[in-house]
Design a protein around this motif. Structure first.
Motif, PDB file in Angstrom:
ATOM      1  N   VAL A 117       0.909  -1.242   0.043  1.00 41.77           N
ATOM      2  CA  VAL A 117       0.045  -0.083  -0.034  1.00 41.77           C
ATOM      3  C   VAL A 117       0.870   1.307  -0.125  1.00 41.77           C
ATOM      4  CG1 VAL A 117      -1.824  -1.363   1.056  1.00 41.77           C
ATOM      5  CG2 VAL A 117      -0.259  -0.027   2.369  1.00 41.77           C
ATOM      6  N   ASN A 118       1.988   1.126   0.481  1.00 39.79           N
ATOM      7  CA  ASN A 118       3.245   2.351   0.701  1.00 39.79           C
ATOM      8  C   ASN A 118       2.664   3.600   0.814  1.00 39.79           C
ATOM      9  OD1 ASN A 118       5.907   2.447   0.259  1.00 39.79           O
ATOM     10  ND2 ASN A 118       5.615   3.604  -1.540  1.00 39.79           N
ATOM     11  N   GLN A 119       2.356   3.649   2.070  1.00 41.48           N
ATOM     12  CA  GLN A 119       1.808   5.209   2.348  1.00 41.48           C
ATOM     13  C   GLN A 119       3.216   5.959   2.895  1.00 41.48           C
ATOM     14  OE1 GLN A 119      -1.533   6.204   2.812  1.00 41.48           O
ATOM     15  NE2 GLN A 119      -1.655   4.789   1.320  1.00 41.48           N
ATOM     16  N   SER A 152       2.722  11.160   7.098  1.00 41.36           N
ATOM     17  CA  SER A 152       1.291  11.942   6.682  1.00 41.36           C
ATOM     18  C   SER A 152       0.228  10.765   6.113  1.00 41.36           C
ATOM     19  CB  SER A 152       1.408  13.148   5.755  1.00 41.36           C
ATOM     20  OG  SER A 152       1.954  12.606   4.463  1.00 41.36           O
ATOM     21  N   GLY A 153       0.740   9.462   6.015  1.00 40.73           N
ATOM     22  CA  GLY A 153       0.077   8.603   5.278  1.00 40.73           C
ATOM     23  C   GLY A 153      -1.150   7.994   6.118  1.00 40.73           C
ATOM     24  N   ASP A 154      -1.986   7.129   5.699  1.00 37.19           N
ATOM     25  CA  ASP A 154      -3.049   6.690   6.408  1.00 37.19           C
ATOM     26  C   ASP A 154      -2.528   5.431   7.351  1.00 37.19           C
ATOM     27  OD1 ASP A 154      -5.453   4.643   6.978  1.00 37.19           O
ATOM     28  OD2 ASP A 154      -6.469   5.329   5.264  1.00 37.19           O
ATOM     29  N   LEU A 155      -2.838   5.766   8.661  1.00 36.97           N
ATOM     30  CA  LEU A 155      -2.120   5.131   9.697  1.00 36.97           C
ATOM     31  C   LEU A 155      -2.541   3.435   9.640  1.00 36.97           C
ATOM     32  CD1 LEU A 155       0.103   4.837  11.631  1.00 36.97           C
ATOM     33  CD2 LEU A 155      -1.754   5.744  13.426  1.00 36.97           C
ATOM     34  N   ALA A 156      -4.017   3.595   9.559  1.00 42.64           N
ATOM     35  CA  ALA A 156      -4.542   2.094   9.611  1.00 42.64           C
ATOM     36  C   ALA A 156      -4.052   1.405   8.178  1.00 42.64           C
ATOM     37  CB  ALA A 156      -6.200   2.179   9.320  1.00 42.64           C
ATOM     38  N   GLU A 157      -3.814   1.861   7.306  1.00 37.98           N
ATOM     39  CA  GLU A 157      -3.310   1.197   5.997  1.00 37.98           C
ATOM     40  C   GLU A 157      -1.708   0.594   6.211  1.00 37.98           C
ATOM     41  OE1 GLU A 157      -4.778   0.363   2.546  1.00 37.98           O
ATOM     42  OE2 GLU A 157      -5.779   0.019   4.289  1.00 37.98           O
ATOM     43  N   GLY A 211       8.896   4.623   1.623  1.00 35.37           N
ATOM     44  CA  GLY A 211       7.844   4.714   2.166  1.00 35.37           C
ATOM     45  C   GLY A 211       7.349   3.461   3.248  1.00 35.37           C
ATOM     46  N   SER A 212       6.247   3.352   3.648  1.00 35.27           N
ATOM     47  CA  SER A 212       5.914   2.367   4.618  1.00 35.27           C
ATOM     48  C   SER A 212       6.296   0.817   4.146  1.00 35.27           C
ATOM     49  CB  SER A 212       4.345   2.446   4.955  1.00 35.27           C
ATOM     50  OG  SER A 212       3.591   2.273   3.696  1.00 35.27           O
ATOM     51  N   TYR A 213       6.080   0.572   2.606  1.00 35.30           N
ATOM     52  CA  TYR A 213       6.284  -0.734   2.339  1.00 35.30           C
ATOM     53  C   TYR A 213       7.681  -0.884   2.386  1.00 35.30           C
ATOM     54  CZ  TYR A 213       7.127  -4.693  -1.276  1.00 35.30           C
ATOM     55  OH  TYR A 213       7.342  -5.951  -1.697  1.00 35.30           O
ATOM     56  N   SER A 214       8.836   0.032   2.263  1.00 34.97           N
ATOM     57  CA  SER A 214      10.057  -0.298   2.501  1.00 34.97           C
ATOM     58  C   SER A 214      10.451  -0.334   3.957  1.00 34.97           C
ATOM     59  CB  SER A 214      10.936   1.099   2.069  1.00 34.97           C
ATOM     60  OG  SER A 214      10.538   1.528   0.759  1.00 34.97           O
ATOM     61  N   ALA A 215       9.632   0.278   4.719  1.00 37.45           N
ATOM     62  CA  ALA A 215       9.602  -0.026   6.335  1.00 37.45           C
ATOM     63  C   ALA A 215       9.460  -1.344   6.618  1.00 37.45           C
ATOM     64  CB  ALA A 215       8.934   1.108   6.883  1.00 37.45           C
ATOM     65  N   THR A 216       8.419  -1.769   6.174  1.00 37.51           N
ATOM     66  CA  THR A 216       7.995  -3.231   6.433  1.00 37.51           C
ATOM     67  C   THR A 216       9.213  -4.339   6.118  1.00 37.51           C
ATOM     68  OG1 THR A 216       6.897  -3.887   4.461  1.00 37.51           O
ATOM     69  CG2 THR A 216       5.523  -2.732   6.244  1.00 37.51           C
TER      70      THR A 216
END
Length: 235
Positions: free
Chosen positions: A85-87, A91-96, A140-145
């Motif tokens: 989902v890569n938020q 500032s991205g959607d925390l639920a996602e 982004g969030s995908y990289s962090a995961t």
């Protein structure tokens, strides 16, 4: 090293893309049984009697424990299931973002925790974690995961080695699957990813770096951070 001939494997996210390719090549390499683990096992269609559909939701602890109880003969685990989902982490959607971490990080960690004792009881084997070139390059969030899973893979590798369990991390750029349908740039064929991964497994190595993108990123990890992030360069 883990000779895949005769092994009993479990592949998460096995109904399409890389997951389906992992199942196919396990069969080609002589696996005696492959659990095709997905949320909806009815989505698995195969004429090969060695393929066993198995219900597994990697975000559900009860589902993971039930799968480990049902598949007590596993010797090779492929943690393939993932989402993108890569938020923005700012500032991205925390639920996602939570959903992405639940699937891409906590999923493989919990599945490994459930199946490592299974592999140990069965004399050892191998665990494969699908990481990414983005384990090393933050976007982004995908990289962090994937960065978190890379660290967890290293920890599991050290902890499980004395128990005869080989842990392999797979780093690759864009793969030519539905998940990367809207991505631009060079895409690596799923068959190449899986072939190189299983070659590493059978050679007894611990890391598969597939394709030019992953190789290029790995090559500069020891350099100044601005090499990876030129937008940080001093003016």
């Amino acid at each position: 090293m883990t000779d895949l001939n005769g092994q009993v494997a479990l592949v998460t996210g096995a109904n399409r893309g890389l997951g389906a390719e992992f199942v196919s090549q396990l069969l080609e390499r002589g696996a005696s049984k492959v659990y095709a683990a997905v949320r909806r096992p009815e989505s698995i269609v195969s004429d090969d009697p060695r393929v066993v559909p198995l219900a597994l939701d990697v975000t559900d602890a009860d589902s993971i424990e039930a799968a480990a109880a049902a598949a007590g003969d596993v010797t090779v685990l492929v943690n393939n299931a993932g989402i993108g989902v890569n938020q923005s982490l700012v500032s991205g959607d925390l639920a996602e973002i939570h959903r992405e971490f639940d699937t891409n990080f906590w999923g493989p960690v919990l599945v490994t925790r459930a199946f490592a004792p299974v592999l140990e009881r069965n004399g050892g084997g191998a665990i494969v974690n699908m990481l990414s070139a983005l384990s090393w390059l933050a976007l982004g969030s995908y990289s962090a995961t994937k960065a978190a899973l890379w660290s967890a893979t290293n920890s599991a590798r050290v902890e499980l080695a004395p128990k005869g369990i080989q842990v392999v991390g797979v780093h690759v750029g864009w793969v030519d699957t539905e998940m990367a349908a809207n991505a631009t740039g060079v895409k690596v064929p799923p068959a190449q990813v899986v072939t190189e991964t299983f070659d590493v497994v059978e050679a007894g190595d611990v890391e598969a770096i597939v394709g030019e993108t992953a190789q290029a990123v790995k090559a500069v990890l020891n350099q100044d951070v601005r090499v990876l992030y030129p937008q940080l360069a001093r003016s």
